[in-house]
Design an enzyme around this catalytic site. Structure first.
Site, PDB file in Angstrom:
ATOM      1  N   GLY A 708      51.960  39.142  43.308  1.00  0.00           N
ATOM      2  CA  GLY A 708      50.561  38.983  44.965  1.00  0.00           C
ATOM      3  C   GLY A 708      49.591  37.263  44.934  1.00  0.00           C
ATOM      4  O   GLY A 708      49.638  37.587  44.129  1.00  0.00           O
ATOM      5  N   VAL A 715      47.450  37.011  41.741  1.00  0.00           N
ATOM      6  CA  VAL A 715      47.961  38.618  40.629  1.00  0.00           C
ATOM      7  C   VAL A 715      48.999  38.549  40.259  1.00  0.00           C
ATOM      8  O   VAL A 715      50.109  38.595  40.519  1.00  0.00           O
ATOM      9  CB  VAL A 715      47.368  39.860  41.770  1.00  0.00           C
ATOM     10  N   LYS A 729      43.851  39.510  38.483  1.00  0.00           N
ATOM     11  CA  LYS A 729      43.792  38.625  39.462  1.00  0.00           C
ATOM     12  C   LYS A 729      43.024  37.879  39.407  1.00  0.00           C
ATOM     13  O   LYS A 729      41.749  37.856  38.964  1.00  0.00           O
ATOM     14  CB  LYS A 729      42.739  39.621  40.507  1.00  0.00           C
ATOM     15  N   ASP A 834      38.171  45.974  53.976  1.00  0.00           N
ATOM     16  CA  ASP A 834      39.045  45.530  54.535  1.00  0.00           C
ATOM     17  C   ASP A 834      39.903  46.131  53.738  1.00  0.00           C
ATOM     18  O   ASP A 834      41.310  46.639  54.189  1.00  0.00           O
ATOM     19  CB  ASP A 834      39.030  44.051  53.320  1.00  0.00           C
TER      20      ASP A 834
END
Length: 1009
Positions: A708, A715, A729, A834
């Site tokens: 990701g 990530v 991350k 978020d």
């Protein structure tokens, strides 16, 4: 008494009578021409034009038959044509135009007409052509236009026309072309349109038309072109439509149509030449019979939900020119998964082939070189293609675009690509390509764009790139290139957008020839081993907007010439060895929004104007010899300079929070308490994970382990020494807000524990192998990826199925449970800020967990000594999910999270993102769902849910349709209740959780009696 008349006298009387009659007739005709003159002059009085003398011939004292754009009949008695197209006219259309009663052709296209269409147009009984396209006409279509019974062409494309399509249009029995595209028409397509038996072209595309496609359109036996692109149409295309045997162009792109494409399409449309079904929600497979249409020229089915494989029969299409099935869920497997490409070698006229954005696996066949020599565009990116690029691809001599990006292609770049002399775009990014960049690419002299980023390329940059005389952008970033930057490639004066060489192993100085990049908007050289002074000639790059040179070994002063780059918006020179002072004139760069000079050896006085007046836009930490003016004054000339006060505060906060984060994971279970100071901690500490451990866990942060990429970092999947699967991350510390994101996430998760929150295992703040700052967060690994992947069909279970209704209810309930906990059950309420599908992750049991607290806010009450952490007014969240009040400067709140959750819930059950391109003209995901709720919910539900709902059962007993519908009604109702524009009208997350939990219980234990 009768008197005999001499024959001569009789003739004389007859002549007088004839002449008298003729004079009367001519007098009447002159009067009607005078009427036309007055009508045209009235028309002219309401317009202006550029140039202003364009209608100088319109002299009131002359005959209209001699005026520009005016045509009279053969006897010069009446005006029959008015053509003022493309004359720069502004103004409105005068109602007096209705007095031109003999007018047969009215062409006002390509001007700037405004206002509405006058009702008097209905008086033009003899009108055959009416073309008003490409203006700014607004209002509704006059209903009495139906009185113009002789109309054959009606073209009002590209205006601001609104309202519904009048039923009265069906009375235009002679019309052959009806073009109302690119307006603001709404409502449904009148079924009576099917009465227009002469119609050959019907264009209603790019409007806001909704409802179903009426089956009555099948009566349009002469129809050759049907364009319904970009509307809000729903339902399936009526099978009867496919009986239009003479249809030439079916274009229904970009609607909300869903349903399977009939498998007999090839039987019912034997003469079909162009088929365009792009950007819809069609499900099912590509109809195999479609490949039986031996004369078809264009097949476009991109951006749908089609699954299955490419059916056989492509070899039967010798006239095929375009084949576009991109961005669906088409699959293939095995080494021969792409062999259907071989069938296309019979299509010798093929010039466009797009199979990108699917789930295709396999090796590119060698036969790809046998495709049409006129093939110009080849899109194959975004699949699971592996193996190497065959050398035969160099035989496609007509290629202007080749995009193979974001696959799993390995091997080297074939030298033969250099034979594609017409190539303008080469995209090979995001693969596993290794070896050197072949110098033969320098033969591509017409190349505009080259993207080789995110591969494993080695060696130096070929000097042959100097031949790119038309190159606009170059991206060679994220490879393993070494050596120096060739002076030759800096002489590419055509470069305009970006020049990216970042994250390689380039060394040596930056040549003075950088001055030739005068038209480039972005230069990114960060993350290399470049050294020496930054050349003064950089100031000649006048078009620069973004300059990234961080993480190198540049030394010497910051060039004063940078102040000449007036449009500079971002300047990042951090993590180098720069010395000297900050050029004071940098504060005069009015466009500068971000200045990062951190971690250098700068000294002296810090300017205070311009960008320096906003500390959030300037990064100067790691330069201990920098000082404010007053601090420099107080040094007494001894050279001892104080650090900027704000930097001290920032560092103090960072150290404090780091220490707090460390303690968070070292305190024994049950011993965690709020501490007045760090010295009161008595918990047993645990060693934080090191950079080297994470490097080994991720195989040196190998791209193969990348799972990701977010706003603040990347990530990776990895395994610790104990075999524990983790997600790492790695934050990009050079991105604005990355540090704040790190601390926000740690602060939000410090005292939160919940089965539906992603578990933060530990963190790492260290130095990497380049002696640069390294910052990472370590989470539990979620094997089933993100909810976003499942909604978009990128992930499926072992049976090839997506999320069923029970899965979706479970996910929604899990997320609601987690947010309810954050809002109402934590010691200090937490606002996530978020919420979106990509931040909801699924474990191996499909349990949903909320992650990514990088924007989270603790709602701490304001006291005399402590201000609220939520006091920021900066817009938080992601486009489409941000509540409307945040855009007005409101602080983050629990009601904001509720709104984001509601949008995500609607997306989960409709399958449509809030940023979908069909949501234009004021239409949004919420409004789209509202229009169908509660009576027509089937029109907005994800098509994959419809068949699943019918199969829904409990303990082998079918659940009644009423219960199924009530459950869906409750879920969609919850989503709409969450998305009220006013935060005060939204339900709480506690109520959301209980309602969804009830739905889950009803499905699991329904009353089926």
């Amino acid at each position: 008494m009768n008197f005999p008349f001499p024959s001569t006298l009789k003739l004389l009387i007859l002549a007088v009578i004839i002449l008298s009659s003729k004079n009367v007739f001519l007098g009447a005709e002159s009067a009607t021409l005078s009427t036309d003159r007055e009508a045209l002059l009235s028309f002219k009085s309401q317009i202006s034009m550029e140039p202003p003398n364009a209608l100088s011939t319109w002299d009131p004292n002359s005959s209209p038959c001699n005026w520009t754009g005016v045509v009279c009949n053969k006897l010069g008695e009446r005006v029959v044509e008015l053509d003022l197209s493309d004359m720069g006219i502004t103004g409105s259309i005068s109602p007096y135009i209705g007095n031109l009663s003999f007018l047969r052709s009215l062409q006002l296209q390509d001007n700037r007409f405004t206002g509405t269409l006058p009702d008097e147009l209905g008086n033009l009984f003899r009108l055959r052509i009416m073309n008003m396209s490409f203006n700014s006409i607004e209002g509704a279509i006059p209903r009495n236009i139906s009185r113009c019974r002789e109309l054959k062409i009606v073209d009002m494309m590209q205006n601001e026309i609104s309202g519904i399509i009048p039923e009265e249009l069906s009375e235009l029995a002679e019309v052959q072309v009806l073009n109302l595209g690119r307006n603001h028409l709404s409502g449904a397509i009148p079924p009576s349109i099917g009465n227009l038996s002469s119609l050959t072209v019907l264009i209603l595309g790019t409007n806001t038309i909704d409802g179903l496609i009426p089956s009555e359109l099948s009566r349009l036996r002469n129809l050759k072109q049907l364009d319904l692109t970009i509307n809000n149409l729903t339902g399936t295309i009526p099978p009867s439509i496919y009986n239009m045997s003479s249809l030439v162009n079916l274009a229904v792109a970009s609607n909300d149509l869903w349903g399977d494409i009939p498998n007999d399409v090839g039987v019912t449309l034997p003469n079909l030449l162009i088929l365009n079904l792009c950007i819809n929600k069609f499900t099912g497979t590509i109809p195999g019979s479609l490949h039986n249409l031996t004369t078809i020229q264009v097949i476009r089915m991109a951006h749908n939900l089609l699954h299955g494989t490419v059916p056989p029969g492509l070899g039967n299409l010798p006239d095929l020119q375009m084949y576009n099935i991109g961005f669906n869920k088409i699959v293939s497997s095995g080494e021969s998964g792409l062999d259907f490409i071989t069938s296309l070698t019979n299509s010798t006229r093929l010039h466009f082939l797009a199979i990108d954005g699917n789930l295709l696996e396999g090796v590119i066949p060698e036969s790809i070189g046998n495709l049409s020599k006129v093939l110009s565009n080849l899109y194959m990116g975004g699949n699971h293609i592996h193996g190497s690029i065959p050398a035969s691809i160099g035989l496609l001599s007509g290629l202007t675009l080749l995009n193979l990006s974001y696959n799993s292609i390995s091997g080297q770049i074939p030298q033969e690509i250099g034979q594609l002399e017409k190539l303008q775009m080469l995209g090979l990014a995001g693969n596993r390509i290794s070896g050197i960049i072949p110098s033969s690419l320098g033969n591509l002299q017409k190349l505009n764009d080259i993207d080789l980023s995110w591969n494993a390329l080695v060696g130096s940059i070929p000097t042959s790139f100097v031949n790119f005389g038309y190159l606009i952008s170059m991206d060679l970033s994220h490879n393993k290139l070494n050596g120096s930057i060739p002076k030759e490639i800096l002489n590419l004066t055509s470069l305009r957008t970006f020049f990216k060489l970042s994250n390689n192993f380039l060394s040596g100085p930056l040549p003075q020839e950088v001055r030739f990049l005068q038209g480039v908007g972005t230069i990114d050289l960060s993350g290399n081993h470049l050294s020496g002074n930054i050349p003064m000639s950089i100031g000649m790059c006048k078009s620069l907007e973004k300059l990234f040179m961080a993480n190198n070994m540049f030394s010497g002063p910051i060039p004063d010439t940078l102040v000449e780059v007036r449009g500079l918006e971002t300047l990042d020179l951090s993590s180098n060895q720069l010395s000297g002072s900050v050029p004071p004139d940098i504060q005069n760069l009015n466009a500068l929004q971000l200045l990062n000079l951190s971690f250098n050896n700068l000294e002296g006085e810090i300017p205070t104007g311009g960008v320096f007046s906003n500390i959030s836009r300037v990064h100067l930490e790691g330069n201990p010899k920098l000082c404010l003016y007053s601090a420099c004054e107080n040094s007494g000339g001894r050279g001892v300079q104080l650090i900027l006060i704000s930097v001290i505060i920032t560092i103090a906060v960072i150290l404090t929070l780091c220490f707090t984060v460390g303690l968070l994971f070292y305190i024994k279970k049950g011993k965690a308490k709020a501490m007045a100071s760090f010295d009161s901690s008595k918990g047993q500490q645990h060693q934080m994970v090191s950079y080297n451990e994470l490097r080994l866990a991720t195989k040196n942060f190998n791209q193969e382990n990348q799972i990701g990429h977010g706003s603040f970092g990347t990530v990776y999947r990895g395994y610790l020494g104990e075999g524990i699967a983790i997600a790492v991350k790695v934050l990009d510390t050079h991105i604005i807000g990355s540090w704040k994101s790190f601390f926000a996430e740690c602060a939000a998760l410090r005292n939160t524990r919940h089965r539906n929150l992603l578990k933060l295992i530990t963190s790492c703040s260290s130095i990497d192998f380049r002696n640069m700052e390294f910052l990472a967060l370590v989470y539990e690994f979620m094997s089933n990826g993100s909810l976003d992947d499942w909604i978009k069909g990128k992930r499926r279970n072992s049976d090839g199925e997506g999320l069923d209704i029970m899965d979706r209810v479970n996910v929604a309930t899990d997320v609601a449970c987690a947010i309810n906990y954050l809002h109402h059950e934590c010691e200090s309420p937490v606002v996530h800020c978020d919420l979106k599908p990509s931040n909801v992750l699924l474990d191996e049991d499909m349990v949903a967990k909320v992650g990514d607290f990088g924007l989270a806010r603790l709602l701490i009450a304001r006291t005399d000594t402590q201000s609220s952490i939520s006091s920021t007014n900066v817009l938080k969240g992601s486009i489409g999910y941000i509540p409307p009040e945040y855009g007005l400067g409101e602080k983050p709140s629990t009601a904001g999270d509720v709104y984001s959750f509601g949008i995500m819930l609607l997306e989960l059950f409709t399958g449509k993102s809030p940023t979908h391109e069909s949501f234009v003209g004021g239409l949004s995901l919420k409004k789209w769902v509202q229009l169908a709720f509660p009576t027509n919910m089937e029109q907005v539900l994800d098509p994959e849910l419809l068949s699943d709902i019918e199969k829904l059962c409990c303990d082998d007993q079918s659940i009644s349709p009423e219960i199924r519908r009530d459950c869906l009604k409750t879920v969609i109702g919850v989503g709409l209740s969450c998305t009220s524009d006013s935060p005060n009208e939204r339900i709480s997350m506690r109520d959301v959780y209980h309602k969804l939990k009830c739905v889950k219980e009803v499905i699991l234990k329904p009353d089926v009696s």
